[in-house]
Design a protein around this motif. Sequence first.
Motif, mmCIF file in Angstrom:
data_model
loop_
_atom_site.group_PDB
_atom_site.id
_atom_site.type_symbol
_atom_site.label_atom_id
_atom_site.label_comp_id
_atom_site.label_asym_id
_atom_site.label_seq_id
_atom_site.Cartn_x
_atom_site.Cartn_y
_atom_site.Cartn_z
ATOM 1 N N LEU B 129 41.625 30.374 40.191
ATOM 2 C CA LEU B 129 41.986 31.454 39.277
ATOM 3 C C LEU B 129 40.967 32.589 39.422
ATOM 4 N N GLY B 130 39.677 32.236 39.427
ATOM 5 C CA GLY B 130 38.630 33.239 39.604
ATOM 6 C C GLY B 130 38.757 33.959 40.932
ATOM 7 N N VAL B 131 39.077 33.201 41.976
ATOM 8 C CA VAL B 131 39.198 33.786 43.319
ATOM 9 C C VAL B 131 40.363 34.775 43.373
ATOM 10 N N SER B 132 41.442 34.470 42.628
ATOM 11 C CA SER B 132 42.648 35.279 42.794
ATOM 12 C C SER B 132 42.680 36.519 41.897
ATOM 13 N N ILE B 133 41.752 36.655 40.936
ATOM 14 C CA ILE B 133 41.795 37.842 40.077
ATOM 15 C C ILE B 133 40.943 38.946 40.689
ATOM 16 N N GLU B 134 41.598 39.883 41.344
ATOM 17 C CA GLU B 134 40.889 40.948 42.064
ATOM 18 C C GLU B 134 40.114 41.868 41.123
ATOM 19 N N GLU B 135 40.660 42.050 39.910
ATOM 20 C CA GLU B 135 40.043 42.951 38.936
ATOM 21 C C GLU B 135 38.566 42.595 38.713
ATOM 22 N N TYR B 136 38.264 41.309 38.727
ATOM 23 C CA TYR B 136 36.882 40.885 38.486
ATOM 24 C C TYR B 136 36.219 40.381 39.768
ATOM 25 N N GLY B 137 36.543 41.043 40.865
ATOM 26 C CA GLY B 137 35.822 40.787 42.104
ATOM 27 C C GLY B 137 36.456 39.763 43.027
ATOM 28 N N GLY B 138 37.407 38.955 42.498
ATOM 29 C CA GLY B 138 38.067 37.966 43.342
ATOM 30 C C GLY B 138 37.074 37.063 44.042
ATOM 31 N N ASP B 139 37.330 36.885 45.334
ATOM 32 C CA ASP B 139 36.540 36.009 46.183
ATOM 33 C C ASP B 139 35.059 36.397 46.227
ATOM 34 N N ASP B 140 34.811 37.707 46.351
ATOM 35 C CA ASP B 140 33.445 38.176 46.603
ATOM 36 C C ASP B 140 32.592 38.207 45.350
#
Lengths: 306, 319
Positions: B129-140
């Motif tokens: 879930l964290g990885v897929s939310i681009e708004e909060y940086g996603g993967d990086d």
Amino acid sequence: MNLVLVFEQTLNGLQFGVMLFLMAAGLTLVFGIMNLVNLAHGSLYMVGAYLATWFYQLTGSFAVGVVLGLAGALAVGIVVEVVALRTLYERDHLDQVLATFGLILFFNELVAMLWGRTAIFSSLPEYLQGHVGLFGNVRYPLYRLLIIGVGLAVAALLWYMVARTRLGMLIRAGASNRTMVAALGVNIRLLYTIVFGFGAALAGLAGLLSGPIYSVQPGMGELILIQVFVVIVIGGIGSIRGALAGALIVGVVDTFGRAYLRPLLATIWSPVVADTAGPAIASMLIYVLMAIVLAFRPAGLFPVVR
Amino acid sequence: VKFSLRTWVLIVLVALLAAVPPLAAAFQQPFYLDLFRRIMIFAIAAVSLNLILGYGGMVSFGHAAYLGVGAYAVGVLAHHGITSGWLQWPLAIGASALVALAIGAVSVRTSGIYFIMITLAFTQMLYFLGVSIEEYGGDDGIRLAARSQFSGLIDLGDPASFYYLVLAILALAIFVTGRLVGSRFGRALQAARSNEPRTRAIGIAPYPYRLTAFVISGAMCGIAGALLVNHTVYLTPEFMNWTRSGELMFMVILGGIATASGPLLGAAALLLLEDLLQGWSLLPKAVTEHWQLYLGVILVLVVLFAKRGLAGLIPGKHE
């Protein structure tokens, strides 16, 4: 929705499910019989993928790569069993988890030492590339079809071995009463090593088959391992039938979620919502599925009676 | 008041930790302030895990989830311009308690291997879930917009103040866990771990006790998450990586399961060992470059041969 596309996605789901099954079968056998939680099962998957790719590059023959990759995973599995895991059978699950966690760190770094940290290139020989026509104008990649075939063949073989052969009988007996089997003069240690090696070879097979489709890199085993956990929790830990059912369900659900959730959300909601929520929900889908199954069947779909 | 030897060990440990900032300043080695603050933050997480793993007998392989939820609560609010710690931290605690309640409601009903795999799987779900939310940086991941503000009372930008705040929270966490374990609640929890049928027979249903402990543990770990994101000033899904859960488990085992000082000793031992393998100039480059190889071997050996953990070395009454 386009029916041809839906059919293709179903096959993709089957192909992924079959891959999960190859992993899940070994893991669930090892747990059902030796009562061992083996996190390092993913490392054997990685070893199979690396060895097959490497030998294919060295010899130029895909078949030689496959054979040596399988043999390598089997050999590494047996060495790991004899050196480290054998002493863990009598320990509790906590110790097993931690020791095999240490093994994962070891294997990932060993692979990074030998082949580097970036993904290595893996390809298919000419005769496995291309598509085959199924019916009408439906065409599907030959290699993925091959994977489905291999997986179903392994499932049939496993059923035959466990249900119909002497070795299978011993395995079933060992799972229900270890001491009694040993008292009847069966070398239970050897039996355990055979079962573990067999599971390792299956994991290696899954790894080497996945090489040309996914990327071959350190840590590749853990990504699939956790999905395999979901599979055997859904299926019922220790049950091979459950592993097959769980693997196919998870494979199809995951594939469909990734393919259709975003367009589905876009039609019933808005494209903006779909772009943010679509991938997020798709990646969570199999875990939600697991929670739902557990809420109704705490011991999985095919509970193992002990 | 007469303290037992084990309590004295704890008091000495805390006193030693309190001496780190002036010593680091005197020798001009600010690196050590940073290292020990990190150790203490992970020690808080390990203390929380020890409550359910050690005293509750619930082998949670997904404790990094609450580290992540706590960190995301702070990071997401900061991203939207809300930097008040008075708001962020209670929210971090509340959110991780809620997530723990949801995960616990499903997983605490199971036991053994199922529990291990389910807690791992749910943490992996939150990780993706964290990885897929681009708004909060996603993967990086994404830089923390600003450290939490406490209306000028404590400045987290000042390394020493932040350090002592972490130390105080760690001491509080150890104290609260000790009181909890000694209470009727804690006794019931431990009874259910030792012998479930007997516990049921004397009229105690383990489920509510286990679930409550699971939620308390998650909330406590959420605080560690809020501290961690303020420490790294960077929000990343890596906080929830499954290897982090494994490391937390190792800290508890290495230090000594179901002991008061164990999680702190274990966190210090593991993180110092990692630091040593990575950067000790006396080690050959072949070791420092591939330190995880050696860490893996050491971990396997610890599990196979050292049963009681570091706190087991302290003489006196064992639980």
